[in-house]
Design an enzyme around this catalytic site. Structure first.
Site, PDB file in Angstrom:
ATOM      1  N   ASP A   9      77.538 -48.232   9.004  1.00 13.51           N
ATOM      2  CA  ASP A   9      78.857 -48.747   9.313  1.00 13.51           C
ATOM      3  C   ASP A   9      79.217 -48.130  10.681  1.00 13.51           C
ATOM      4  OD1 ASP A   9      81.569 -49.754   8.763  1.00 13.51           O
ATOM      5  OD2 ASP A   9      82.054 -47.626   8.673  1.00 13.51           O
ATOM      6  N   ASP A  11      82.818 -48.024  12.502  1.00 13.31           N
ATOM      7  CA  ASP A  11      84.116 -47.348  12.589  1.00 13.31           C
ATOM      8  C   ASP A  11      84.281 -46.348  11.435  1.00 13.31           C
ATOM      9  OD1 ASP A  11      86.779 -46.760  12.988  1.00 13.31           O
ATOM     10  OD2 ASP A  11      87.513 -48.657  12.185  1.00 13.31           O
TER      11      ASP A  11
END
Ligand code: B16
Ligand code: MG
Length: 214
Positions: A9, A11
């Site tokens: 991922d 952020d």
């Protein structure tokens, strides 16, 4: 070696743009006289921009807002957010993160991004991370955002790897659900460690090496 690939991922895992999302949403919320706290912002982790606006509007008590107006608000929020992103540079990615990514690649793991963000390419470019990955699956390539598994399945497809050979690294509960729904194991970091639903918990990013190299 149990896993062949790692899907990150963006952020909240590799870069900490959540504070910029918060400031940009806060500006819009204030304009609409909506209360918006950092706790509210936590609910937006991994969630798409349009869905985030709907969550924020749960506390809105003014006149009905048209779909056109909502599109305008989304653009406004993204403009503010991108101004913050414009100030990012190589130093916004910790040395520990760069070193861990290089080590994993050297050890033969295939690395990908699996992010809901439509700004992924810009963030990777600003922080000089683009070349660290073999594939990028992001918000521009999917129709359903996390907790739907689409973005992680897309990343596995781009890597030409089976989902069961991929390990996901996530900071959001929605992302942990998405990875499991994709048939992938997950290592949680940050906020996602609290719910203890992931297969592994990382105190610091380089703990990944302990999981992948045992
Ligand atoms: P954008 P991730 C997600 O990124 C963020 O966590 C979430 O807060 C944001 O709303 C979403 O991206 C969409 O971002 O407005 O840039 O398209 O955690 O999946 O990397
Ligand atoms: Mg995240």
């Amino acid at each position: 070696m149990h896993y062949k690939a790692v899907i990150f991922d963006l952020d909240g895992v590799l870069v900490f743009t959540d504070k910029y999302h918060y400031r940009a949403w806060k500006k819009l919320a204030e304009k609409l006289s909506i209360e918006f706290t950092e706790k509210d912002n936590d609910r937006l982790r991994g969630v798409s921009r349009a869905e985030s606006l709907e969550i924020i509007l749960e506390k809105y008590h003014g006149k009905p807002i048209s779909e056109d107006k909502k599109r305008e608000y989304l653009e406004e929020k993204n403009d503010t957010y991108r101004q913050f992103l414009g100030d990012m540079n190589r130093d916004d990615v910790a040395k520990e993160i760069r070193d861990t990514l290089s080590k994993l690649r050297k050890d033969g793991y295939r690395l990908a991004i699996g992010s809901s963000s439509k700004n992924t390419a810009y963030i990777l470019e600003r922080t000089e991370l683009t070349d660290a990955f073999d594939a990028v699956a992001d918000g521009t390539m999917i129709t359903r955002s996390k907790p739907d598994p689409e973005v992680f399945l897309k990343a596995a497809e781009l890597l030409l790897e089976k989902p069961s050979d991929c390990l996901v690294v996530e900071d959001a509960d929605a992302g942990v659900t998405a990875a499991h729904a994709a048939g992938m194991d997950v290592a949680a970091i940050g906020a996602a460690t609290k719910s203890q639903r992931a297969d592994y918990s990382l105190e610091v990013f380089s703990d990944l090496l302990g999981i992948l190299e045992r």
